[in-house]
Design an enzyme around this catalytic site. Structure first.
Site, mmCIF file in Angstrom:
data_model
loop_
_atom_site.group_PDB
_atom_site.id
_atom_site.type_symbol
_atom_site.label_atom_id
_atom_site.label_comp_id
_atom_site.label_asym_id
_atom_site.label_seq_id
_atom_site.Cartn_x
_atom_site.Cartn_y
_atom_site.Cartn_z
ATOM 1 N N PHE A 1 -15.170 4.392 6.977
ATOM 2 C CA PHE A 1 -13.792 4.703 6.586
ATOM 3 C C PHE A 1 -13.574 4.684 5.070
ATOM 4 O O PHE A 1 -12.461 4.868 4.604
ATOM 5 C CB PHE A 1 -12.810 3.733 7.266
ATOM 6 N N THR B 1 -5.794 -6.780 10.599
ATOM 7 C CA THR B 1 -5.994 -5.478 9.942
ATOM 8 C C THR B 1 -5.388 -4.349 10.769
ATOM 9 O O THR B 1 -4.746 -3.450 10.230
ATOM 10 C CB THR B 1 -7.514 -5.228 9.758
ATOM 11 N N ARG C 1 2.297 -6.700 8.888
ATOM 12 C CA ARG C 1 1.648 -5.492 9.411
ATOM 13 C C ARG C 1 2.232 -5.075 10.757
ATOM 14 O O ARG C 1 2.376 -3.886 11.031
ATOM 15 C CB ARG C 1 0.134 -5.710 9.484
ATOM 16 N N HIS D 1 -2.244 -5.334 1.432
ATOM 17 C CA HIS D 1 -3.561 -5.945 1.224
ATOM 18 C C HIS D 1 -3.361 -7.434 0.992
ATOM 19 O O HIS D 1 -2.363 -7.846 0.395
ATOM 20 C CB HIS D 1 -4.231 -5.333 -0.009
ATOM 21 N N ARG E 1 -2.841 -14.358 4.584
ATOM 22 C CA ARG E 1 -3.482 -13.580 5.663
ATOM 23 C C ARG E 1 -2.730 -13.786 6.976
ATOM 24 O O ARG E 1 -2.606 -12.870 7.787
ATOM 25 C CB ARG E 1 -4.951 -13.991 5.831
ATOM 26 N N GLU F 1 -9.829 -9.779 -7.757
ATOM 27 C CA GLU F 1 -8.827 -8.725 -7.543
ATOM 28 C C GLU F 1 -7.662 -8.860 -8.521
ATOM 29 O O GLU F 1 -7.152 -7.861 -9.030
ATOM 30 C CB GLU F 1 -8.348 -8.769 -6.091
ATOM 31 N N TYR G 1 -12.376 -1.080 -3.831
ATOM 32 C CA TYR G 1 -12.885 -1.232 -2.461
ATOM 33 C C TYR G 1 -14.405 -1.025 -2.368
ATOM 34 O O TYR G 1 -14.923 -0.756 -1.286
ATOM 35 C CB TYR G 1 -12.155 -0.277 -1.521
ATOM 36 N N LYS H 1 0.823 -1.220 0.000
ATOM 37 C CA LYS H 1 0.000 0.000 0.000
ATOM 38 C C LYS H 1 0.860 1.276 0.000
ATOM 39 O O LYS H 1 2.068 1.216 0.276
ATOM 40 C CB LYS H 1 -0.934 -0.043 1.209
ATOM 41 N N ASN I 1 -2.106 0.326 6.619
ATOM 42 C CA ASN I 1 -1.606 -0.939 7.178
ATOM 43 C C ASN I 1 -0.737 -1.763 6.222
ATOM 44 O O ASN I 1 -0.709 -2.984 6.301
ATOM 45 C CB ASN I 1 -2.762 -1.753 7.752
HETATM 46 P P1 ADP Z 1 -8.251 -6.353 5.555
HETATM 47 O O1 ADP Z 1 -7.399 -5.449 4.670
HETATM 48 O O2 ADP Z 1 -7.472 -6.885 6.728
HETATM 49 O O3 ADP Z 1 -8.947 -7.445 4.775
HETATM 50 P P2 ADP Z 1 -10.823 -4.999 5.654
HETATM 51 O O4 ADP Z 1 -11.157 -5.731 4.404
HETATM 52 O O5 ADP Z 1 -11.771 -5.082 6.799
HETATM 53 O O6 ADP Z 1 -9.381 -5.419 6.206
HETATM 54 O O7 ADP Z 1 -10.646 -3.459 5.326
HETATM 55 C C1 ADP Z 1 -10.012 -3.039 4.115
HETATM 56 C C2 ADP Z 1 -9.048 -1.923 4.431
HETATM 57 O O8 ADP Z 1 -9.781 -0.790 4.902
HETATM 58 C C3 ADP Z 1 -8.055 -2.217 5.567
HETATM 59 O O9 ADP Z 1 -6.942 -2.967 5.160
HETATM 60 C C4 ADP Z 1 -7.679 -0.809 5.991
HETATM 61 O O10 ADP Z 1 -6.756 -0.219 5.084
HETATM 62 C C5 ADP Z 1 -9.015 -0.090 5.872
HETATM 63 N N1 ADP Z 1 -9.745 -0.113 7.154
HETATM 64 C C6 ADP Z 1 -10.379 -1.164 7.728
HETATM 65 N N2 ADP Z 1 -10.946 -0.852 8.905
HETATM 66 C C7 ADP Z 1 -10.661 0.474 9.094
HETATM 67 C C8 ADP Z 1 -10.958 1.411 10.128
HETATM 68 N N3 ADP Z 1 -11.667 1.063 11.196
HETATM 69 N N4 ADP Z 1 -10.505 2.684 9.962
HETATM 70 C C9 ADP Z 1 -9.797 3.055 8.875
HETATM 71 N N5 ADP Z 1 -9.487 2.225 7.865
HETATM 72 C C10 ADP Z 1 -9.896 0.953 7.971
HETATM 73 MG MG MG Z 2 -10.336 -7.277 3.259
#
Ligand code: ADP
Ligand code: MG
Length: 138
Positions: A58, A92, A103, A116, A86, A127, A50, A10, A113
């Site tokens: 968010f 996350t 991470r 992805h 993962r 994707e 997304y 990212k 973070n």
């Molecule tokens: P992951 O990337 O672990 O699969 P999610 O799919 O839930 O997590 O969320 C996608 C992305 O959105 C996260 O990797 C992060 O960059 C962002 N994100 C998720 N939750 C939050 C939050 N509470 N506040 C800000 N950004 C968030």
């Molecule tokens: Mg995700």
């Protein structure tokens, strides 16, 4: 079971110069690269990628962040790729990510973070197809 997953390094991580270190850990963990590119998402492209998070609070912040600087997109291959990747990247929220995960080492916050990772075989395919044509996979 599919052996493929999709990842992005990212904007926070590319901007901080972590690209090489993250790729090194991914490869050392046994993933092989099937496709890879250095690119930058437009606001619109990040929004489309997304779209599943559209209703989340968010979303706007996420789309702005993901289009703020270059990313590295890649298709990775390994047995049990989605689940193993993962595990390699961790939770996350980096403050909740296990010791040694990508991470935990490289991410600054739940939003920024570092990486992805696809959450299912189905999404890994969707994707990967978002970024790569068949001509770009080896
Ligand atoms: P992951 O990337 O672990 O699969 P999610 O799919 O839930 O997590 O969320 C996608 C992305 O959105 C996260 O990797 C992060 O960059 C962002 N994100 C998720 N939750 C939050 C939050 N509470 N506040 C800000 N950004 C968030
Ligand atoms: Mg995700």
């Amino acid at each position: 079971m599919s052996n493929l997953t999709f990842t992005m390094i990212k904007p926070d991580a590319t901007a901080k110069g972590f690209t090489g270190a993250i790729l090194d850990q991914i490869i050392k963990a046994g993933f092989s690269v099937k496709a890879m590119k250095w690119t930058k998402l437009s606001n619109e492209q990040a929004g489309e990628f997304y779209a599943v998070h559209k209703e989340r609070g968010f979303y706007k912040e996420l789309v702005e962040f993901m289009s703020s600087a270059p990313i590295v997109a890649a298709v990775l291959e390994k047995e049990n790729a989605v689940e193993d990747f993962r595990k390699l990247i961790g939770a996350t929220d980096p403050s909740k990510a296990a010791e040694g995960t990508i991470r935990k080492q490289f991410a600054a916050s739940i939003g920024e973070n570092a990486v992805h990772g696809s959450d299912s075989n189905e999404n890994a395919l969707i994707e990967s197809n978002f970024f790569f044509s068949g001509l770009e996979r080896f």
